[in-house]
Design a protein around this motif. Structure first.
Motif, PDB file in Angstrom:
ATOM      1  N   ASP A  85       0.855  -1.192   0.000  1.00 38.29           N
ATOM      2  CA  ASP A  85       0.000   0.000   0.000  1.00 38.29           C
ATOM      3  C   ASP A  85       0.884   1.233   0.000  1.00 38.29           C
ATOM      4  O   ASP A  85       2.097   1.156  -0.230  1.00 38.29           O
ATOM      5  N   ASN A  86       0.300   2.365   0.276  1.00 39.40           N
ATOM      6  CA  ASN A  86       1.047   3.618   0.242  1.00 39.40           C
ATOM      7  C   ASN A  86       2.063   3.739   1.370  1.00 39.40           C
ATOM      8  O   ASN A  86       2.898   4.657   1.357  1.00 39.40           O
ATOM      9  N   ASP A  87       2.008   2.840   2.337  1.00 41.77           N
ATOM     10  CA  ASP A  87       2.992   2.835   3.421  1.00 41.77           C
ATOM     11  C   ASP A  87       4.270   2.102   3.030  1.00 41.77           C
ATOM     12  O   ASP A  87       5.217   2.061   3.821  1.00 41.77           O
ATOM     13  N   GLY A  88       4.290   1.518   1.838  1.00 37.42           N
ATOM     14  CA  GLY A  88       5.495   0.839   1.378  1.00 37.42           C
ATOM     15  C   GLY A  88       5.233  -0.596   0.996  1.00 37.42           C
ATOM     16  O   GLY A  88       4.111  -1.103   1.088  1.00 37.42           O
ATOM     17  N   ALA A  89       6.295  -1.263   0.555  1.00 39.84           N
ATOM     18  CA  ALA A  89       6.185  -2.633   0.067  1.00 39.84           C
ATOM     19  C   ALA A  89       5.925  -3.599   1.214  1.00 39.84           C
ATOM     20  O   ALA A  89       6.532  -3.501   2.286  1.00 39.84           O
ATOM     21  N   SER A  90       5.024  -4.531   0.977  1.00 43.70           N
ATOM     22  CA  SER A  90       4.760  -5.612   1.915  1.00 43.70           C
ATOM     23  C   SER A  90       5.636  -6.793   1.523  1.00 43.70           C
ATOM     24  O   SER A  90       5.510  -7.331   0.428  1.00 43.70           O
ATOM     25  N   LYS A  91       6.507  -7.198   2.437  1.00 42.03           N
ATOM     26  CA  LYS A  91       7.485  -8.247   2.148  1.00 42.03           C
ATOM     27  C   LYS A  91       7.316  -9.415   3.109  1.00 42.03           C
ATOM     28  O   LYS A  91       7.034  -9.240   4.292  1.00 42.03           O
ATOM     29  N   SER A  92       7.534 -10.606   2.584  1.00 42.70           N
ATOM     30  CA  SER A  92       7.628 -11.819   3.385  1.00 42.70           C
ATOM     31  C   SER A  92       8.658 -12.701   2.675  1.00 42.70           C
ATOM     32  O   SER A  92       8.321 -13.474   1.785  1.00 42.70           O
ATOM     33  N   SER A  93       9.913 -12.539   3.053  1.00 44.15           N
ATOM     34  CA  SER A  93      10.990 -13.171   2.277  1.00 44.15           C
ATOM     35  C   SER A  93      12.129 -13.577   3.193  1.00 44.15           C
ATOM     36  O   SER A  93      12.218 -13.161   4.349  1.00 44.15           O
ATOM     37  N   ILE A  94      13.034 -14.366   2.631  1.00 45.65           N
ATOM     38  CA  ILE A  94      14.210 -14.829   3.358  1.00 45.65           C
ATOM     39  C   ILE A  94      15.415 -14.693   2.438  1.00 45.65           C
ATOM     40  O   ILE A  94      15.301 -14.878   1.223  1.00 45.65           O
ATOM     41  N   ALA A  95      16.566 -14.326   3.015  1.00 50.84           N
ATOM     42  CA  ALA A  95      17.750 -14.035   2.207  1.00 50.84           C
ATOM     43  C   ALA A  95      18.966 -14.792   2.724  1.00 50.84           C
ATOM     44  O   ALA A  95      19.116 -15.026   3.934  1.00 50.84           O
ATOM     45  N   LYS A  96      19.826 -15.137   1.784  1.00 54.72           N
ATOM     46  CA  LYS A  96      21.146 -15.697   2.082  1.00 54.72           C
ATOM     47  C   LYS A  96      22.178 -14.651   1.670  1.00 54.72           C
ATOM     48  O   LYS A  96      22.270 -14.292   0.495  1.00 54.72           O
ATOM     49  N   GLN A  97      22.931 -14.125   2.644  1.00 56.25           N
ATOM     50  CA  GLN A  97      23.904 -13.077   2.364  1.00 56.25           C
ATOM     51  C   GLN A  97      25.339 -13.569   2.523  1.00 56.25           C
ATOM     52  O   GLN A  97      25.582 -14.730   2.825  1.00 56.25           O
ATOM     53  N   ASN A  98      26.274 -12.644   2.251  1.00 57.11           N
ATOM     54  CA  ASN A  98      27.708 -12.913   2.354  1.00 57.11           C
ATOM     55  C   ASN A  98      28.147 -14.045   1.430  1.00 57.11           C
ATOM     56  O   ASN A  98      29.055 -14.803   1.748  1.00 57.11           O
ATOM     57  N   MET A  99      27.474 -14.136   0.269  1.00 54.07           N
ATOM     58  CA  MET A  99      27.930 -15.019  -0.789  1.00 54.07           C
ATOM     59  C   MET A  99      28.845 -14.209  -1.706  1.00 54.07           C
ATOM     60  O   MET A  99      29.108 -13.020  -1.444  1.00 54.07           O
ATOM     61  N   ALA A 100      29.351 -14.807  -2.776  1.00 56.71           N
ATOM     62  CA  ALA A 100      30.292 -14.089  -3.641  1.00 56.71           C
ATOM     63  C   ALA A 100      30.154 -14.568  -5.077  1.00 56.71           C
ATOM     64  O   ALA A 100      30.602 -15.660  -5.427  1.00 56.71           O
ATOM     65  N   PHE A 101      29.523 -13.725  -5.893  1.00 55.22           N
ATOM     66  CA  PHE A 101      29.398 -13.970  -7.324  1.00 55.22           C
ATOM     67  C   PHE A 101      29.974 -12.752  -8.039  1.00 55.22           C
ATOM     68  O   PHE A 101      29.447 -11.647  -7.897  1.00 55.22           O
ATOM     69  N   TRP A 102      31.047 -12.944  -8.832  1.00 57.91           N
ATOM     70  CA  TRP A 102      31.847 -11.847  -9.340  1.00 57.91           C
ATOM     71  C   TRP A 102      31.626 -11.595 -10.826  1.00 57.91           C
ATOM     72  O   TRP A 102      31.181 -12.462 -11.575  1.00 57.91           O
ATOM     73  N   ASP A 103      31.962 -10.370 -11.230  1.00 55.55           N
ATOM     74  CA  ASP A 103      31.947  -9.965 -12.636  1.00 55.55           C
ATOM     75  C   ASP A 103      32.646 -11.035 -13.482  1.00 55.55           C
ATOM     76  O   ASP A 103      33.749 -11.465 -13.167  1.00 55.55           O
TER      77      ASP A 103
END
Length: 255
Positions: A85-103
């Motif tokens: 809505d106008n208050d912003g995106a509604s999210k329900s997600s999970i993330a895996k960080q600190n990985m490494a995919f390079w140019d």
């Protein structure tokens, strides 16, 4: 002024004195069939052992381990999100960080999705590939469902990559659908994007810029790599509340 000069010198010393790929090293493979968890907290162990964090931007949004709908085995991830809505995106997600995919490398993200219902879901986002920043994430790319058809949307200044006009394929609802997304990474127009839906190649685009250009590392931007893979309802549409299931997830470098 002195603080700014010291900060710039510090950053310069770090990145000229060592190989940034070694400094920002991380895994380039992660796979999860959800079978080994009982509760959401089991996924979120310290030091990114499994997943890194969740985004739940409404009190009603939630992620649970589910046994009622599975692609394989006995469990899947169930994501519930109120409409945006106008208050912003509604999210329900999970993330895996600190990985490494390079140019120059090709990263593949794949998962099985079950989207419940047949209501309109314009600009529903299902999968994000980006560079993490101190707060949130830097510019990247993500999969969007528009007019019930998948496309690739940029979070930096590039034109969306859509299915070929007249040959678009609808996204099936109320059934399991495999999504496989490959991105050859390039800060120049030497990248490529390929997208499969249930084994059918629906996007095959070459000569793309798939990484944002470098800016200072501690700002929103990139080091010439992506390090965060996010999945689920990464942003719901403004049309309807939504429940989806995701199973058999894999993030990997191909070359």
């Amino acid at each position: 002024m002195k603080i700014e000069i010291v900060t710039i010198l510090f950053v310069a010393i770090i990145f000229t004195g060592c190989n940034k790929e070694k400094f920002f090293d991380g895994p380039d493979f992660f796979q999860d069939d959800i079978e080994s968890y009982s509760t959401l907290s089991d996924l979120l162990l310290p030091n990114d052992q499994y997943w890194s964090f969740t985004q739940l931007t409404r009190a009603e949004n939630n992620i649970t381990i589910d046994t009622t709908k599975v692609h394989s085995g006995n469990k899947s991830l169930k994501f519930v999100a109120k409409k945006s809505d106008n208050d912003g995106a509604s999210k329900s997600s999970i993330a895996k960080q600190n990985m490494a995919f390079w140019d120059g490398e090709t990263v593949r993200m794949s998962a099985w999705y079950f989207i419940e219902g047949t209501n309109a879901l314009e600009w529903l986002f299902l999968m994000d590939l980006e560079e993490q920043a101190a707060i949130g994430a830097g510019p990247g790319m993500r999969l969007a469902l528009v007019d019930n058809k998948l496309r690739v949307e940029y979070k930096f200044n590039e034109k969306d990559i859509t299915q070929q006009t007249g040959q678009e394929i609808d996204f099936p609802r109320n059934q399991w659908v495999q999504v496989v997304w490959e991105v050859t990474l390039s800060q120049k127009n030497k990248g490529a994007v390929r997208l499969w839906q249930n084994g059918q190649l629906i996007i095959d685009s070459k000569n793309n810029r798939t990484l944002p250009k470098d800016i200072l590392y501690f700002q929103q931007g990139t080091k010439g790599m992506y390090s965060s893979c996010e999945i689920g309802i990464t942003a719901n549409s403004k049309d309807n509340n939504l429940t989806i299931w995701v199973d058999d997830i894999k993030f990997e470098k191909l070359n």
